[in-house]
Write an enzyme that holds these catalytic residues in place. Structure first.
Site, mmCIF file in Angstrom:
data_model
loop_
_atom_site.group_PDB
_atom_site.id
_atom_site.type_symbol
_atom_site.label_atom_id
_atom_site.label_comp_id
_atom_site.label_asym_id
_atom_site.label_seq_id
_atom_site.Cartn_x
_atom_site.Cartn_y
_atom_site.Cartn_z
ATOM 1 N N GLU A 70 -1.237 2.839 8.128
ATOM 2 C CA GLU A 70 -1.969 4.082 7.821
ATOM 3 C C GLU A 70 -3.277 4.182 8.589
ATOM 4 O OE1 GLU A 70 -0.643 2.126 5.471
ATOM 5 O OE2 GLU A 70 0.867 3.416 4.516
ATOM 6 N N HIS A 100 -0.324 3.038 -6.955
ATOM 7 C CA HIS A 100 0.308 4.180 -6.282
ATOM 8 C C HIS A 100 -0.128 5.537 -6.815
ATOM 9 C CE1 HIS A 100 2.869 1.548 -4.030
ATOM 10 N NE2 HIS A 100 3.527 2.556 -3.497
#
Lengths: 319, 315
Positions: free
Chosen positions: B45, B115
């Site tokens: 990322e 998450h």
């Protein structure tokens, strides 16, 4: 042509490299002088000692190439043709600075020279350069992106991630590591046992090692690598060994301490990139010093930015 | 195809500079636009967002599908230090027209504390960043359409729950939704329920139940938490005199707090008539039973709205 004439011709070929190096040296020494006088806000990361890399690589830039630098960016800016008076004005935080006084020494950028410029986050510039190289691919434009960074950046995750991406996506990107053996005050050997070029090769980007204090050697290496990068659309890594004359970060009126071993400093100083010329540099040196003193004087006369500009360039949108 | 995908296809067709970066390529897009523009990235990322900043600085228009908003934390430097700073640092020479899509929580997924995140208040602290939090699937499409023409970085934080009952896109252009302008999702005159993201759906459900008690609740969808439509919020609050701000993020230092502070300062409601209905300050629990205790839902909104109205000073 006599043998002596031929030798002179070969030396003359290197004169432009030396002129670039001399301009960088004169710029940095003038900047340091300004800083010791308290004129420069913030920190300076002078490129003294690194001149051969900027001069040698940038000598081979084409009109379609982009350059991305890091916080030690003055030398790269000069080597791509940025105006030193606007650079000094930026270092001084003036309204007419290259970045309108918003960037400072570590963030010099000049879009008109395709110079995205400095970045004060170690390694972040490398990932950005990869995106710019991908843009060349996507638009099917010619050219390459050259990204400069230090050996310390090779420990940053984003650089390791980017090497793998650049190899896999065949990005027209030349990684140039100014490998001066130190990351801030820490010897790179103390924190990594793998040379930057070996890291790159291990992640799929072939690496070339070069004496980064030899402008001719750097220029030859860049001259061989850049056509491959541009034409074959593939990333390459140049691991250039060098050393700083003025250590890492100059902050405030006092010179920082010297943390490096005396013998090591002496050994590298003897290999200064500017001491290798076989021809007389007196005149080009004088010209460079005069140019930079004039540019600095011009910058000192510039006004500070109006406070009304403090929120300009934050966003193009007007809510 | 849902509206959000229609917005993407429409923009990809219209703008050859649009590049979609993702770790999972939708076949539909690759077939039409090819792998250079629908670009597969590794699970990296940090480098992916930095890469997107470079694409944008070079004049392209990247849209990054970051999957979960939680992964933004791995990529904070390119978003915060690079994307939103390049224009400023370079004195306006380089722009970063970047869109990041990321999912928050709320689809009954139980993916746990690493998450499920609602980081919009944190991101709203970054000058120069647009932070959109759509209140419906159609709003997500409209905000995305606007983001893809916006000159600067935009983060869109979508609750996956918004897409679960999204109708098939009927065709035609997906209209852009303006940034910095609230949407009146339901008209009402007794209380203004200001809601963010999935909170809008919960607020609409609560408003239906409140109607059974004879309470007419207005529901306002904030749409973008940065820029925040202070004037629009003030107008809606002034219309009823009571405000309940529904925010699925935790209360301290929240967007809900910012809204209440602005309304109180503007004197459009009395301080006692502006309340927050927010999550407990704990990480997102795994157990659905615990999640129900942490996050505001229709029941808690209804309960707090009635309590707030019960305390209203007699006219």
């Amino acid at each position: 042509m006599t043998l002596a004439d031929a030798a002179t011709a070969v030396q003359r070929r290197d004169l432009p490299l030396y002129e670039t190096m001399l301009r960088i040296r004169a710029f940095e020494e003038t900047a340091l002088e300004l800083q010791r006088r308290g004129e420069v806000p913030g920190a300076l990361h002078p490129a003294t000692g690194h001149e051969a890399i900027a001069a040698g690589v940038c000598a081979h830039l084409g009109p379609a190439d982009h350059v991305v630098s890091y916080y030690r960016c003055h030398g790269h800016a000069l080597a791509v043709g940025v105006d030193p008076a606007a650079m000094f004005a930026e270092l001084l935080g003036r309204a007419t600075g290259l970045n309108k006084g918003k960037g400072g020494s570590m963030h010099l950028a000049d879009r008109s020279h395709r110079f995205l410029g400095g970045n004060s986050i170690v390694g972040a510039n490398v990932g950005i350069a990869a995106g710019m190289a991908a843009a060349l691919r996507i638009r099917q434009e010619p050219g390459a992106v050259v990204v400069f960074f230090g050996d310390g950046a090779v420990g940053a995750g984003v650089v390791l991630e980017t090497l793998r991406i650049a190899a896999h996506q065949r990005l027209p990107l030349l990684f140039v590591c100014e490998n001066n053996g130190y990351q801030d005050r820490t010897r790179s050997e103390l924190v990594s046992g793998i040379a930057p070029g070996a890291v790159a090769a291990g992640l799929g980007v072939p690496s070339t090692s070069v004496d980064g204090n030899d402008a001719r050697a750097v220029a030859d290496a860049a001259g061989a690598l850049l056509p491959i990068v541009r034409e074959e659309r593939t990333a390459r890594f140049l691991d250039a060994a060098t050393y700083l004359r003025d250590f890492h970060c100059q902050f405030g009126p006092e010179p920082p301490g010297e943390y490096r071993p005396v013998d090591e400093v002496r050994r590298w100083r003897a290999r200064d990139p500017l001491s290798r010329a076989d021809f007389d540099l007196t005149e080009p040196r004088r010209r460079a010093v005069d140019e930079m003193r004039l540019a600095a004087a011009h910058a000192l006369a510039q006004p500070e930015p109006s406070v009304n500009t403090v929120d300009d360039d934050l966003t193009a949108a007007r809510w | 195809m849902i509206a959000l995908h229609a917005a993407l296809v429409q923009a990809l067709r219209r703008d050859p500079d649009l590049v979609y970066l993702c770790t999972w390529q939708p076949d539909l897009f690759v077939d039409e636009f090819g792998p250079e523009r629908i670009r597969s990235m590794p699970i990296a990322e940090n480098a992916t967002l930095d890469f997107a900043v470079g694409l944008a600085a070079a004049g392209l228009r990247p849209v990054v599908d970051l999957a979960r908003a939680a992964f933004l934390f791995t990529a904070m430097d390119p978003l915060v230090n690079q994307a939103t700073k390049l224009r400023y640092l370079t004195g306006g020479q380089y722009a970063v027209p970047l869109t990041v899509r990321a999912q928050t929580r709320g689809g009954g997924e139980s993916l746990g504390a690493q998450h499920e995140h609602l980081p919009y208040a944190m991101l709203a602290q970054v000058p120069g960043l647009v932070v959109a939090v759509p209140g419906s699937g159609a709003e997500a499409a409209g905000l995305l359409a606007t983001a893809m023409t916006h000159p600067d970085p935009v983060v869109i934080l979508e609750s996956p729950a918004l897409f679960t009952d999204e109708p098939h896109w009927a065709g035609g252009d997906v209209a852009g939704v303006p940034f910095g302008r609230v949407r009146i999702a339901r008209r009402g005159k007794d209380i203004t329920i200001v809601a963010i993201g999935l909170g809008v759906r919960h607020a609409l459900t609560a408003a239906d139940r409140l109607a059974e008690f004879g309470v007419s609740a207005m529901v306002v969808d904030v749409r973008t938490v940065a820029p925040l439509d202070i004037a629009g919020l003030a107008e809606s609050a002034a219309a009823t005199g009571s405000v309940l701000v529904v925010d699925e993020a935790i209360g301290p230092c929240s967007v809900a707090s910012e809204i209440v502070a602005n309304l109180a300062t503007a004197e459009v409601v009395r301080p006692r008539q502006a309340r927050r209905c927010t999550a407990l300050p704990v990480p997102s629990p795994f157990s659905p039973a615990l999640q129900r205790a942490v996050y505001p839902g229709p029941e808690s909104i209804e309960r707090q709205a009635l309590a707030l109205l019960g305390e209203r000073s007699p006219a």
